[in-house]
Design a protein around this motif. Structure first.
Motif, PDB file in Angstrom:
ATOM      1  N   ILE A 141       0.721  -1.194  -0.111  1.00 33.90           N
ATOM      2  CA  ILE A 141      -0.199  -0.041   0.054  1.00 33.90           C
ATOM      3  C   ILE A 141       0.752   1.214   0.099  1.00 33.90           C
ATOM      4  CG2 ILE A 141      -1.464   1.328   1.271  1.00 33.90           C
ATOM      5  CD1 ILE A 141      -2.855  -1.457   2.446  1.00 33.90           C
ATOM      6  N   LEU A 142       1.903   1.340   0.933  1.00 31.62           N
ATOM      7  CA  LEU A 142       2.531   2.270   1.019  1.00 31.62           C
ATOM      8  C   LEU A 142       3.654   2.631  -0.370  1.00 31.62           C
ATOM      9  CD1 LEU A 142       4.371   1.824   4.465  1.00 31.62           C
ATOM     10  CD2 LEU A 142       2.517   3.445   3.851  1.00 31.62           C
ATOM     11  N   LEU A 143       3.927   1.476  -1.038  1.00 28.31           N
ATOM     12  CA  LEU A 143       4.651   1.907  -2.291  1.00 28.31           C
ATOM     13  C   LEU A 143       3.591   2.079  -3.515  1.00 28.31           C
ATOM     14  CD1 LEU A 143       7.061  -1.332  -2.216  1.00 28.31           C
ATOM     15  CD2 LEU A 143       7.522   1.158  -1.886  1.00 28.31           C
ATOM     16  N   MET A 144       2.394   1.749  -3.278  1.00 25.75           N
ATOM     17  CA  MET A 144       1.261   2.070  -4.154  1.00 25.75           C
ATOM     18  C   MET A 144       1.076   3.675  -4.472  1.00 25.75           C
ATOM     19  SD  MET A 144      -1.495  -0.721  -4.274  1.00 25.75           S
ATOM     20  CE  MET A 144      -1.061  -2.469  -4.414  1.00 25.75           C
ATOM     21  N   LEU A 145       1.091   4.049  -3.294  1.00 23.38           N
ATOM     22  CA  LEU A 145       0.577   5.675  -2.980  1.00 23.38           C
ATOM     23  C   LEU A 145       1.309   6.505  -4.050  1.00 23.38           C
ATOM     24  CD1 LEU A 145       0.118   5.846   0.889  1.00 23.38           C
ATOM     25  CD2 LEU A 145      -1.462   5.817  -1.122  1.00 23.38           C
ATOM     26  N   PRO A 146       2.727   6.606  -4.102  1.00 21.84           N
ATOM     27  CA  PRO A 146       3.532   7.493  -5.097  1.00 21.84           C
ATOM     28  C   PRO A 146       3.131   7.352  -6.400  1.00 21.84           C
ATOM     29  CG  PRO A 146       5.011   6.388  -3.363  1.00 21.84           C
ATOM     30  CD  PRO A 146       3.625   5.562  -3.333  1.00 21.84           C
ATOM     31  N   ALA A 147       2.977   5.962  -7.032  1.00 20.54           N
ATOM     32  CA  ALA A 147       2.304   5.822  -8.290  1.00 20.54           C
ATOM     33  C   ALA A 147       0.913   6.210  -8.556  1.00 20.54           C
ATOM     34  CB  ALA A 147       2.582   4.293  -8.497  1.00 20.54           C
ATOM     35  N   ILE A 148       0.035   6.144  -7.452  1.00 16.98           N
ATOM     36  CA  ILE A 148      -1.270   6.828  -7.676  1.00 16.98           C
ATOM     37  C   ILE A 148      -1.335   8.152  -7.618  1.00 16.98           C
ATOM     38  CG2 ILE A 148      -3.414   6.845  -6.710  1.00 16.98           C
ATOM     39  CD1 ILE A 148      -2.830   4.105  -5.563  1.00 16.98           C
ATOM     40  N   ILE A 190       1.518  10.203  -8.539  1.00 22.10           N
ATOM     41  CA  ILE A 190       2.036  10.607 -10.018  1.00 22.10           C
ATOM     42  C   ILE A 190       0.835  10.732 -10.868  1.00 22.10           C
ATOM     43  CG2 ILE A 190       3.630  10.328 -11.735  1.00 22.10           C
ATOM     44  CD1 ILE A 190       5.624   9.162  -9.783  1.00 22.10           C
ATOM     45  N   GLY A 191       0.277   9.648 -10.973  1.00 21.92           N
ATOM     46  CA  GLY A 191      -0.943   9.758 -12.083  1.00 21.92           C
ATOM     47  C   GLY A 191      -1.926  10.652 -12.015  1.00 21.92           C
ATOM     48  N   VAL A 192      -2.319  11.018 -10.533  1.00 22.91           N
ATOM     49  CA  VAL A 192      -3.297  11.925 -10.171  1.00 22.91           C
ATOM     50  C   VAL A 192      -2.716  13.445 -10.646  1.00 22.91           C
ATOM     51  CG1 VAL A 192      -4.512  13.135  -8.625  1.00 22.91           C
ATOM     52  CG2 VAL A 192      -4.389  10.670  -8.484  1.00 22.91           C
ATOM     53  N   VAL A 193      -1.491  13.540 -10.475  1.00 28.55           N
ATOM     54  CA  VAL A 193      -0.733  14.974 -10.546  1.00 28.55           C
ATOM     55  C   VAL A 193      -0.730  14.966 -12.277  1.00 28.55           C
ATOM     56  CG1 VAL A 193       1.088  16.265 -10.599  1.00 28.55           C
ATOM     57  CG2 VAL A 193       0.407  14.889  -8.677  1.00 28.55           C
ATOM     58  N   ALA A 253      -3.838  15.775 -13.535  1.00 28.56           N
ATOM     59  CA  ALA A 253      -4.516  17.201 -13.300  1.00 28.56           C
ATOM     60  C   ALA A 253      -3.683  18.287 -14.178  1.00 28.56           C
ATOM     61  CB  ALA A 253      -4.236  17.480 -11.812  1.00 28.56           C
ATOM     62  N   ILE A 254      -2.454  18.003 -14.441  1.00 29.22           N
ATOM     63  CA  ILE A 254      -1.508  19.158 -15.219  1.00 29.22           C
ATOM     64  C   ILE A 254      -2.006  19.002 -16.721  1.00 29.22           C
ATOM     65  CG2 ILE A 254       0.601  19.659 -15.821  1.00 29.22           C
ATOM     66  CD1 ILE A 254       1.645  18.529 -12.974  1.00 29.22           C
ATOM     67  N   VAL A 255      -1.900  17.770 -17.321  1.00 28.59           N
ATOM     68  CA  VAL A 255      -2.253  17.728 -18.716  1.00 28.59           C
ATOM     69  C   VAL A 255      -3.596  17.778 -18.863  1.00 28.59           C
ATOM     70  CG1 VAL A 255      -2.065  16.045 -20.701  1.00 28.59           C
ATOM     71  CG2 VAL A 255      -0.263  15.915 -19.029  1.00 28.59           C
ATOM     72  N   PRO A 256      -4.066  18.630 -19.937  1.00 26.77           N
ATOM     73  CA  PRO A 256      -5.458  19.116 -20.121  1.00 26.77           C
ATOM     74  C   PRO A 256      -6.233  18.035 -20.794  1.00 26.77           C
ATOM     75  CG  PRO A 256      -4.246  20.462 -21.459  1.00 26.77           C
ATOM     76  CD  PRO A 256      -3.110  19.542 -20.345  1.00 26.77           C
ATOM     77  N   GLY A 281      -2.299   9.808 -16.941  1.00 24.60           N
ATOM     78  CA  GLY A 281      -2.178   9.804 -15.714  1.00 24.60           C
ATOM     79  C   GLY A 281      -2.731   8.371 -15.213  1.00 24.60           C
ATOM     80  N   GLY A 282      -3.933   7.756 -15.676  1.00 23.44           N
ATOM     81  CA  GLY A 282      -4.534   6.917 -15.284  1.00 23.44           C
ATOM     82  C   GLY A 282      -3.564   5.293 -15.801  1.00 23.44           C
ATOM     83  N   ALA A 283      -2.890   5.501 -17.082  1.00 22.10           N
ATOM     84  CA  ALA A 283      -2.019   4.611 -17.498  1.00 22.10           C
ATOM     85  C   ALA A 283      -0.743   4.331 -16.449  1.00 22.10           C
ATOM     86  CB  ALA A 283      -1.495   4.633 -18.785  1.00 22.10           C
ATOM     87  N   ILE A 284      -0.102   5.441 -16.180  1.00 17.72           N
ATOM     88  CA  ILE A 284       0.953   5.371 -15.171  1.00 17.72           C
ATOM     89  C   ILE A 284       0.413   5.065 -13.893  1.00 17.72           C
ATOM     90  CG2 ILE A 284       2.568   7.137 -13.937  1.00 17.72           C
ATOM     91  CD1 ILE A 284       2.724   8.875 -16.390  1.00 17.72           C
ATOM     92  N   GLY A 285      -0.360   5.362 -13.503  1.00 18.92           N
ATOM     93  CA  GLY A 285      -1.150   5.117 -11.908  1.00 18.92           C
ATOM     94  C   GLY A 285      -1.146   3.506 -11.891  1.00 18.92           C
ATOM     95  N   ILE A 286      -1.986   3.065 -12.948  1.00 25.32           N
ATOM     96  CA  ILE A 286      -2.195   1.525 -13.051  1.00 25.32           C
ATOM     97  C   ILE A 286      -1.023   0.761 -13.341  1.00 25.32           C
ATOM     98  CG2 ILE A 286      -3.207  -0.114 -14.447  1.00 25.32           C
ATOM     99  CD1 ILE A 286      -5.523   1.714 -15.239  1.00 25.32           C
TER     100      ILE A 286
END
Length: 280
Positions: free
Chosen positions: A200-207, A209-212, A215-218, A226-231
């Motif tokens: 869980i702790l290691l997943m948080l950074p990936a999630i 980054i995906g959320v950021v 939010a940044i890319v329109p 973002g979804g692809a990177i998070g998944i």
């Protein structure tokens, strides 16, 4: 803090072993891909045979879909158990001085295939029975059923290592695993939960980054990237953590069985994990 420190140490040792066998990470990957393929086959077969009704006002799942679902459950459970057995074989080979490969690990799991499939059938059957009971019981009885599920999971925690390392048959492996858990009072599960927390702790950074990025890319592109990177990050963490936990489980099984400490694990750390009351 002592428990967390103990789990962290055991995780580092497991990682030091897994680094020598990075190709074995393909085993959980292949397992996941096969299960996804089975799920797609189930969905296509259910839709084409009318097992799943998609028309407005339909009741959803029909009898054919239920049958196909049972078949899928057995197939998916068998796949997961087989590749877990292969990874146990690779881990044990490394801990005893070997140099495992994907081919050698799969070959050893294939040699234990009847027992692994037997255990998969038992596991899937018990799981489906528990799910069926849960749907029919009131909420208070469901709480009691959750304890039954937890007890079953704990009792069968070391079944696959028992099959792969000592060639136990399915029913005998359940009895052997349960006896080891009774002897160690199941405290190995605390360390297993530690691997879950690590995941869980290691997943948080990936999630994050995906959320950021989303939010940044329109626009829709940002959501997709973002979804692809998070998944991808979550999947990578799941693969690594599941492999680490199986390396750890393999060492724990050997220690619980005959007191041997393999693979560079520390004897005191293992004793702290198990707190076994051995007959010396």
């Amino acid at each position: 803090m002592g428990r967390l420190s103990n789990t962290w140490h055991l995780t580092k040792v497991s990682w030091s072993l897994l680094k020598k066998d990075r190709e074995l990470l393909w085993l959980p990957v292949i397992s996941g891909l096969v299960i996804v393929a089975l799920l797609l086959v189930f969905l296509v077969a259910s839709l084409t045979t009318g097992g799943i009704e998609v028309d407005e006002g339909s009741e959803g799942f029909g009898g054919i879909a239920i049958v196909l679902g049972v078949v899928f459950t057995f197939a998916a459970t068998g796949t997961g158990v087989f590749f877990e057995g292969a990874l146990v074989a690779g881990a044990y080979d490394r801990m005893t001085g070997g140099d495992p490969t994907v081919r050698s690990a799969i070959g050893k799991a294939t040699a234990r295939l009847p027992s692994l499939l037997g255990w998969a059938i038992v596991s899937a059957t018990v799981g489906m029975l528990l799910r069926a009971l849960e749907e029919r019981l009131p909420w208070l009885a469901r709480i009691l059923l959750w304890f039954v599920e937890a007890a079953w999971a704990i009792a069968t925690y070391l079944v696959v290592p028992a099959i792969m390392i000592d060639d136990y048959r399915p029913i005998a492996s359940i009895k052997h695993s349960a006896s080891l858990v009774r002897k160690t009072w199941g405290e190995n599960i605390i360390s297993s939960a530690g691997f879950g927390l690590l995941g869980i702790l290691l997943m948080l950074p990936a999630i994050l980054i995906g959320v950021v990025i989303a939010a940044i890319v329109p626009g829709f592109i940002g959501i997709v990237i973002g979804g692809a990177i998070g998944i991808a990050g979550v999947v990578a963490v799941l693969v690594v953590v599941s492999a680490l936990s199986i390396y750890f489980k393999t060492a724990l099984y050997v220690y619980a069985t005959d007191g041997s400490v393999l693979g560079g694990f520390d004897g005191d750390q293992m004793r702290n994990t198990f707190r076994a009351k051995r007959q010396r």
